[in-house]
Write a protein that holds these residues in place. Structure first.
Motif, PDB file in Angstrom:
ATOM      1  N   THR A  64      -8.552   2.573   6.186  1.00 14.12           N
ATOM      2  CA  THR A  64      -9.533   1.580   6.641  1.00 14.12           C
ATOM      3  C   THR A  64      -9.024   0.158   6.514  1.00 14.12           C
ATOM      4  OG1 THR A  64     -10.513   1.586   4.422  1.00 14.12           O
ATOM      5  CG2 THR A  64     -11.477   3.071   6.061  1.00 14.12           C
ATOM      6  N   MET A 113     -14.481  -5.953  10.361  1.00 16.65           N
ATOM      7  CA  MET A 113     -14.813  -5.402   9.044  1.00 16.65           C
ATOM      8  C   MET A 113     -15.667  -6.391   8.243  1.00 16.65           C
ATOM      9  SD  MET A 113     -11.163  -3.616   8.056  1.00 16.65           S
ATOM     10  CE  MET A 113     -11.734  -3.176   6.416  1.00 16.65           C
ATOM     11  N   ARG A 114     -15.366  -7.690   8.368  1.00 13.56           N
ATOM     12  CA  ARG A 114     -16.196  -8.695   7.696  1.00 13.56           C
ATOM     13  C   ARG A 114     -17.608  -8.691   8.266  1.00 13.56           C
ATOM     14  NH1 ARG A 114     -14.391 -10.384   3.024  1.00 13.56           N
ATOM     15  NH2 ARG A 114     -16.137 -11.827   3.218  1.00 13.56           N
ATOM     16  N   PRO A 143      -7.025  -3.303   7.718  1.00 13.76           N
ATOM     17  CA  PRO A 143      -6.855  -3.924   9.040  1.00 13.76           C
ATOM     18  C   PRO A 143      -5.566  -3.513   9.729  1.00 13.76           C
ATOM     19  CG  PRO A 143      -7.625  -5.528   7.439  1.00 13.76           C
ATOM     20  CD  PRO A 143      -7.304  -4.294   6.667  1.00 13.76           C
TER      21      PRO A 143
END
Length: 418
Positions: free
Chosen positions: A6, A60-61, A8
């Motif tokens: 997972t 993701m952020r 980046p």
């Protein structure tokens, strides 16, 4: 292993592979423009892969922000009665709201220091949020750099493809190198714009959520902090401070009362002094005015007596000198006319003297009124100057009266000579 999958970088590798497959022959993204700009050169492919890494980090952020926002909203709605309830709610979650609860209540500070602890935790969280965007900022900086690197490589290929002996045959290689230069730059700038705006949006949302977390923590967690324990030293210091404040207030009242008494005595003394000075001055002015009037009357009486004596002497002289009147009738007539003129001047002088006496009485009244106003206004010094000016005016007028009376009494010797 799950954390690696997972990350980046792994997501960017998967996205890049999927993009290449989708852009391949027969894929859904097969298009001449995509093939030209994204697959025209290895630097273009590297730029796309770097963009996917930055996009994965931003995505993701954004996904994590949804969980953070839900946790902050839940904390804002909670009303804990005990700190154990808040710690149970926080659990072992890695989200910012539960971490804020644990950071404050695992070692709860007194109520007077809880606000400073929450402020420190908020500043630490803000710094940590800023540092978490380091990878995204680096990728956003590196994407345009790859584009410019493609520009340099394209121009180099164009220059290297120039054949002075066969310009027509080498023209295709030259234009191909320039195409690489401009295509990679255009692709990198476009992708960097997408990264910049998406990063700004997500980071702004996270900062806003962090501010809401601070407000919710202040409102929900501060009441759970223990009250300040009784400290005998602090209580004694507080008692001493209260006694000092009361003593200072009493001293201030005593000094104020003393000042009021002193000012009242001073005002009374000044009032008495002004009254006495006014009475003395008024009496002096009246006495001086009376003396002036008496002196003027005496001078008038003396002038009248002298005039009568001169008349008698003249009559006697005229009786004894009848024999000489026949010779000096003309001179006697002239003298008589001159005498009549002088008698008229004397009468006018007496009228002016009476008028001046009335004016002096009016001036005395004005002086009394001025003294009364001075007594009311408390301006003794100005009253003294005004009275000095009035006394000077009386002196000048008395001098003028004496001068006129001297002029009126001058004909007597002449009559005696006649």
């Amino acid at each position: 292993m799950l954390k690696l999958l997972t990350s980046p970088a792994a997501i960017a590798a998967a996205l890049t592979a999927g993009f290449l497959v989708a852009c391949g022959e027969g894929g859904p993204l097969t298009h001449s423009l995509i093939t030209r700009y994204a697959l025209g050169h290895p630097l273009a492919v590297a730029t796309v892969a770097l963009f996917f890494a930055g996009a994965a980090a931003v995505a993701m952020r954004a996904v994590g922000h949804r969980s953070e926002r839900s946790a902050v909203a839940a904390l804002a709605e909670c009303r804990f009665e005990y700190d154990a309830d808040a710690l149970t709610w926080a659990g072992d979650s890695k989200l910012a709201a539960p971490a804020r609860v644990r950071g404050l209540l695992l070692d709860p500070p007194p109520a007077d220091r809880a606000e400073a602890r929450l402020t420190t935790l908020h500043e630490t969280a803000a710094d940590r949020l800023h540092d978490s965007y380091g990878l995204v900022r680096t990728i956003t900086w590196a994407v345009p750099i790859l584009g410019f690197l493609g520009t340099v490589v394209g121009i180099t290929l164009a220059i290297a493809g120039i054949d002075p002996d066969g310009l027509g045959e080498s023209l295709g290689e030259v234009t191909g190198g320039l195409a690489v230069a401009f295509d990679t730059t255009a692709l990198a700038l476009a992708l960097s714009l997408v990264l910049v705006f998406s990063t700004h949006a997500v980071q702004g949302a996270e900062l806003s959520n962090l501010e809401r977390l601070r407000d919710a923590a202040f409102r929900t967690l501060l009441p759970l902090c223990p009250a300040v324990e009784d400290d005998p030293i602090r209580a004694a210091a507080s008692d001493v401070a209260d006694q000092m404040r009361r003593r200072a207030g009493d001293l201030a009242e005593v000094h104020a009362a003393a000042w009021r008494g002193s000012l009242e005595e001073m005002r009374t003394a000044w009032s008495e002094t002004l009254s006495e000075s006014r009475a003395v001055f008024a009496e002096g002015v009246r006495a001086e005015t009376s003396a002036v009037v008496e002196a003027a009357e005496r001078r008038q009486q003396a002038a009248a007596n002298e005039f009568l004596s001169a008349v008698r002497a003249a009559s006697e002289s005229m009786t004894g000198a009848v024999s000489r009147w026949s010779d000096g009738i003309e001179r006697a007539a002239d003298a008589e006319i001159d005498r009549a003129d002088r008698l008229g001047q004397l009468a006018e002088s007496m009228e002016r003297l009476a008028e001046r006496a009335e004016a002096q009485a009016m001036i005395a009244g004005r002086i009394d009124a001025g003294l009364a106003s001075v007594h009311e206004a408390g301006q003794f010094e100005e009253a003294v100057h005004s009275l000095t000016a009035a006394a000077h005016l009386l002196t000048v007028r008395l001098g003028s009266v004496q001068t006129q009376q001297g002029a009126a009494s001058a004909p007597a010797p002449l009559r005696r000579a006649a």
